[in-house]
Design a protein around this motif. Structure first.
Motif, PDB file in Angstrom:
ATOM      1  N   GLY A 117       0.767  -1.345  -0.210  1.00  0.00           N
ATOM      2  CA  GLY A 117      -0.259   0.313  -0.119  1.00  0.00           C
ATOM      3  C   GLY A 117       1.417   1.025  -0.164  1.00  0.00           C
ATOM      4  N   GLU A 118       0.429   2.095   0.413  1.00  0.00           N
ATOM      5  CA  GLU A 118       1.222   3.673   0.666  1.00  0.00           C
ATOM      6  C   GLU A 118       1.475   4.154   1.716  1.00  0.00           C
ATOM      7  OE1 GLU A 118      -0.295   5.275  -3.386  1.00  0.00           O
ATOM      8  OE2 GLU A 118      -1.312   6.187  -1.876  1.00  0.00           O
ATOM      9  N   LEU A 119       2.770   4.601   1.926  1.00  0.00           N
ATOM     10  CA  LEU A 119       3.014   5.521   3.288  1.00  0.00           C
ATOM     11  C   LEU A 119       2.833   7.403   2.935  1.00  0.00           C
ATOM     12  CD1 LEU A 119       5.833   3.178   4.866  1.00  0.00           C
ATOM     13  CD2 LEU A 119       3.425   3.468   5.373  1.00  0.00           C
ATOM     14  N   VAL A 120       2.159   7.910   3.599  1.00  0.00           N
ATOM     15  CA  VAL A 120       1.991   8.913   2.937  1.00  0.00           C
ATOM     16  C   VAL A 120       1.947  10.637   3.552  1.00  0.00           C
ATOM     17  CG1 VAL A 120       0.410  11.094   1.510  1.00  0.00           C
ATOM     18  CG2 VAL A 120      -0.009   8.132   1.330  1.00  0.00           C
ATOM     19  N   ALA A 121       2.954  11.597   3.548  1.00  0.00           N
ATOM     20  CA  ALA A 121       2.755  12.793   4.425  1.00  0.00           C
ATOM     21  C   ALA A 121       2.737  13.728   3.351  1.00  0.00           C
ATOM     22  CB  ALA A 121       4.226  13.369   5.363  1.00  0.00           C
ATOM     23  N   ASN A 122       0.944  13.929   3.199  1.00  0.00           N
ATOM     24  CA  ASN A 122       1.784  15.153   1.684  1.00  0.00           C
ATOM     25  C   ASN A 122       1.167  16.345   2.598  1.00  0.00           C
ATOM     26  OD1 ASN A 122       2.043  13.328  -0.516  1.00  0.00           O
ATOM     27  ND2 ASN A 122      -0.150  12.827  -0.174  1.00  0.00           N
ATOM     28  N   GLY A 123       1.331  17.672   1.620  1.00  0.00           N
ATOM     29  CA  GLY A 123       0.834  19.495   2.570  1.00  0.00           C
ATOM     30  C   GLY A 123      -0.286  19.296   2.230  1.00  0.00           C
TER      31      GLY A 123
END
Length: 188
Positions: A117-123
């Motif tokens: 899957g995904e690991l996400v830390a978007n602004g």
């Protein structure tokens, strides 16, 4: 303590915190969202105002620390410390617009990580103003994985992207940081 095995089968919204497991499995298409609380990311630069009620600035990202022997993020699943967009400020009376808030932190410390899957830390996206001005999006947050073994499967991804200017679709002030570390070595 970290003596329990956890299989998460429903979406979860969590406050910034540390979590300890023997093993953590996110079932397919399950999401953990960290509540934005500015513990890791910077908030937007100013509140937006909708006459006559002022609104608060969007908060910066929160932090999640996961400690486990084994972590599996299944296909379609994601752990995210991203932030809200400031684009809701477009139709306000603030003639300067609002900078986007910066993303949060996702830390995984485990002996083995399987990522389908995904690991996400978007602004967050920047907000425009009623007078036509726009502001940049927030910087991406930080995704750091410390492990002896990481296995990318299928569409496994690590994302840390700056937010966009809402009207111009331009990048934010900077990308975030992805760090894969293990056995004493780090890679950016």
């Amino acid at each position: 303590g970290g003596e329990r095995d956890c299989v998460l089968r429903q979406n979860s919204i969590v406050s910034s915190d540390s979590f300890y497991f023997r093993s953590l499995t996110l079932a397919e298409n399950i999401q953990i969202d960290v509540i934005p609380d500015s513990s890791a990311g910077f908030p937007a630069n100013r509140p937006c105002h909708i006459d006559p009620i002022p609104m608060t600035a969007p908060l910066g990202g929160g932090s999640i620390y996961i400690y486990a022997e084994h972590v599996l993020v299944s296909q379609g699943a994601r752990i995210t410390a991203s932030v809200e967009n400031s684009s809701h400020c477009q139709l306000n009376s603030n003639d300067r617009g609002v900078y986007g808030a910066s993303g949060g932190d996702v830390f995984i410390i485990a002996n083995q990580v399987e990522l389908a899957g995904e690991l996400v830390a978007n602004g967050g996206e920047g907000g425009g103003a009623s007078g036509g001005g726009t502001q940049p999006g927030g910087a991406g947050g930080s995704v750091q994985v410390y492990t002896q073994l990481i296995i990318f499967r299928d569409s496994g991804r690590i994302l840390s992207q700056g937010g966009r200017i809402s009207e111009a679709s331009q990048s934010g002030p900077g990308a975030g940081r992805a760090n894969l570390g293990g056995a004493g070595a780090g890679r950016n």
